[in-house]
Write an enzyme that holds these catalytic residues in place. Structure first.
Site, PDB file in Angstrom:
ATOM      1  N   TYR A 143       0.821  -1.211   0.000  1.00  0.00           N
ATOM      2  CA  TYR A 143       0.000   0.000   0.000  1.00  0.00           C
ATOM      3  C   TYR A 143       0.860   1.268   0.000  1.00  0.00           C
ATOM      4  O   TYR A 143       0.388   2.343  -0.351  1.00  0.00           O
ATOM      5  CB  TYR A 143      -0.951   0.027   1.211  1.00  0.00           C
ATOM      6  CG  TYR A 143      -1.954  -1.114   1.232  1.00  0.00           C
ATOM      7  CD1 TYR A 143      -2.103  -1.970   0.151  1.00  0.00           C
ATOM      8  CD2 TYR A 143      -2.758  -1.342   2.341  1.00  0.00           C
ATOM      9  CE1 TYR A 143      -3.015  -3.019   0.174  1.00  0.00           C
ATOM     10  CE2 TYR A 143      -3.669  -2.378   2.374  1.00  0.00           C
ATOM     11  CZ  TYR A 143      -3.786  -3.214   1.283  1.00  0.00           C
ATOM     12  OH  TYR A 143      -4.690  -4.250   1.313  1.00  0.00           O
ATOM     13  N   LYS A 193       3.890 -15.494   2.746  1.00  0.00           N
ATOM     14  CA  LYS A 193       3.868 -16.268   1.496  1.00  0.00           C
ATOM     15  C   LYS A 193       5.327 -16.502   1.126  1.00  0.00           C
ATOM     16  O   LYS A 193       5.813 -16.088   0.067  1.00  0.00           O
ATOM     17  CB  LYS A 193       3.104 -15.452   0.436  1.00  0.00           C
ATOM     18  CG  LYS A 193       2.782 -16.204  -0.832  1.00  0.00           C
ATOM     19  CD  LYS A 193       1.673 -17.208  -0.680  1.00  0.00           C
ATOM     20  CE  LYS A 193       1.403 -17.928  -1.992  1.00  0.00           C
ATOM     21  NZ  LYS A 193       0.533 -19.094  -1.837  1.00  0.00           N
ATOM     22  N   ASP A 226      -2.621 -18.363   2.198  1.00  0.00           N
ATOM     23  CA  ASP A 226      -3.780 -19.087   1.647  1.00  0.00           C
ATOM     24  C   ASP A 226      -4.299 -20.118   2.645  1.00  0.00           C
ATOM     25  O   ASP A 226      -5.513 -20.265   2.837  1.00  0.00           O
ATOM     26  CB  ASP A 226      -3.454 -19.732   0.283  1.00  0.00           C
ATOM     27  CG  ASP A 226      -2.021 -20.226   0.178  1.00  0.00           C
ATOM     28  OD1 ASP A 226      -1.256 -20.072   1.147  1.00  0.00           O
ATOM     29  OD2 ASP A 226      -1.658 -20.788  -0.872  1.00  0.00           O
ATOM     30  N   ASP A 250      -4.892  -6.778   6.186  1.00  0.00           N
ATOM     31  CA  ASP A 250      -6.113  -6.070   5.799  1.00  0.00           C
ATOM     32  C   ASP A 250      -7.221  -7.093   5.555  1.00  0.00           C
ATOM     33  O   ASP A 250      -8.349  -6.972   6.048  1.00  0.00           O
ATOM     34  CB  ASP A 250      -5.805  -5.266   4.517  1.00  0.00           C
ATOM     35  CG  ASP A 250      -6.912  -4.307   4.161  1.00  0.00           C
ATOM     36  OD1 ASP A 250      -7.867  -4.189   4.941  1.00  0.00           O
ATOM     37  OD2 ASP A 250      -6.824  -3.674   3.081  1.00  0.00           O
ATOM     38  N   ASP A 254     -10.370  -8.660   8.427  1.00  0.00           N
ATOM     39  CA  ASP A 254     -11.801  -8.555   8.121  1.00  0.00           C
ATOM     40  C   ASP A 254     -12.469  -9.929   8.151  1.00  0.00           C
ATOM     41  O   ASP A 254     -13.617 -10.061   8.586  1.00  0.00           O
ATOM     42  CB  ASP A 254     -12.012  -7.906   6.738  1.00  0.00           C
ATOM     43  CG  ASP A 254     -12.117  -6.391   6.855  1.00  0.00           C
ATOM     44  OD1 ASP A 254     -11.751  -5.857   7.922  1.00  0.00           O
ATOM     45  OD2 ASP A 254     -12.569  -5.748   5.892  1.00  0.00           O
TER      46      ASP A 254
END
Ligand code: NAD
Length: 364
Positions: A143, A193, A226, A250, A254
């Site tokens: 970001y 990852k 994942d 992020d 959620d």
């Protein structure tokens, strides 16, 4: 202790849940012999309406003069037609994050046992409810890396986002995760990852070394993003503290919020690099949800997320652990007594924002 805080209620349900929170905070501090000095300032749409700016200069000055910020939520249909850069959320929260170098987002995922029915998960997946914390790096990664979009050969178009992490950035957020795990079940799960991303390889190395060197009492587990997304819905109880970079955090935070039932219960803390007058981390504390325009002005909003955010503020910006716990206990006891706002009442009898706040206050 004398606590000085800037109160920024914001828009729609923001002022309603904040009005239910301040008496709880005041009573808790008074009981423990502390004094609270707070001043209220416009932010978001309220700032735009009064000063033409989502983060008015006077509001920023008040935040600078305080030890911590208690934030409501901002935005809503009234300001949706403004250009993206002037949108209340983008033009207030992002500058505040940047100004106060808020690098660590701490989000508890708490689903109390007697609210299991509010989760979209099958009850047999969460017999004990959920009790975990997601620690998300907030100022690095994709970001904030260099971005560009350009035409390339053959009339094609290319867009680039860059993901950059430094060792020092990973170390400081790891320290937050270690401290959080230490106060809980001492289990840290690093989500990355590392089979694909260079940044993730660095995360694994740095977090591994930091835990080994400074926190041998903490158990560290690694999980690919994942798999973590799947494990969170399959068996959330396996997680204690989850640590991850900005974008993964992020999304995962959620996902965690939704399995924990209502947004009305979800508090969050964004911790800064600077120290306040008490030598603790400066921070911004806010509910995870938005301004809920659909229920605003109807005394329907759940004030628990805002009240629990105030508890996080006592814990992280003032080191008042016992006081933070007393607020969290009062919320739990209120819910256990069957007193609930509509979002967590499962269709049963519900109380309003004010009555919920008063019930929590009574249990302090
Ligand atoms: P929202 O979180 O406001 O609402 C989503 C759903 O959750 C709604 O049905 C709402 O009624 C419910 N809900 C949220 N908080 C609740 C509470 N305390 N009690 C009971 N129910 C609650 O999300 P949205 O509708 O997508 O966004 C509304 C506005 O909020 C938008 O303008 C958005 O930009 C803004 N927003 C602000 C923040 C922030 O200030 N940090 C965060 C998210 C969204």
């Amino acid at each position: 202790m004398h606590l000085k805080i800037a109160v920024l209620p914001g828009d729609y349900i923001g002022p309603e849940v904040m009005a239910a929170t301040l008496p709880v905070l005041e009573a808790c501090l008074k009981k423990a012999g502390h004094t609270l000095e707070h001043s209220t300032h416009e932010v978001g749409g309220a700032g735009i309406d009064r000063y033409g700016k989502a983060l008015p200069d006077s509001t920023l000055a008040a935040c600078q003069a305080a030890d911590a910020i208690l934030f409501g939520s901002v935005g809503g249909p009234k300001w949706e037609k403004l250009p993206p850069k002037e949108q209340p959320e983008r033009a207030s929260l992002l500058p505040l994050r940047k100004h106060f170098k808020l690098y660590a987002n701490v989000r508890p995922g708490l689903l109390l046992k007697n609210l299991i029915d509010t989760s979209p998960l099958r009850p047999d997946r969460i017999p004990q409810g959920v009790d975990m914390v997601c620690i998300r790096e907030l100022t690095g990664g994709l970001y904030f890396g260099a971005k560009s979009t350009q035409e390339i050969a053959g009339g094609d178009i290319e867009a680039i986002d860059t993901m950059v992490y430094r060792k020092s950035e990973i170390e400081r957020i790891t320290d937050v995760a270690i401290a959080t795990a230490r106060a809980r079940r001492k289990h840290l799960t690093l989500v990355d990852k590392a089979n694909v991303l260079e940044t993730s390889v660095l995360w694994r190395k740095v977090v591994g070394e930091r835990v080994k060197a400074t926190a041998p009492d903490i158990t560290l587990t690694h999980m690919y993003i994942d798999n973590a997304a799947m494990q969170l819905v399959l068996r959330p109880s396996q997680f204690d503290v989850l640590l991850t970079e900005n974008m993964f955090g992020d999304i995962l935070s959620d996902e965690m919020a939704v399995i924990c039932g209502s947004l009305g219960m979800m508090a969050s803390a964004s911790l800064g690099l600077d120290l306040n007058r008490h030598g603790k981390g400066y921070g911004l504390y806010e509910p995870s949800g938005g301004t809920a325009p659909d229920i605003a002005g109807q005394d329907k909003a759940n004030p628990c997320a805002q009240i629990l955010s105030a508890a996080l503020m006592l814990r992280h910006s003032f080191g008042l652990e016992a006081e933070a716990k007393s607020i969290e206990r009062a919320v739990e006891q209120t819910i256990a007594a069957g007193i609930r706002t509509a979002d967590i009442a499962g269709g049963g009898p519900a109380v309003g924002t004010r009555a919920m706040g008063a019930a929590i206050l009574a249990r302090l």
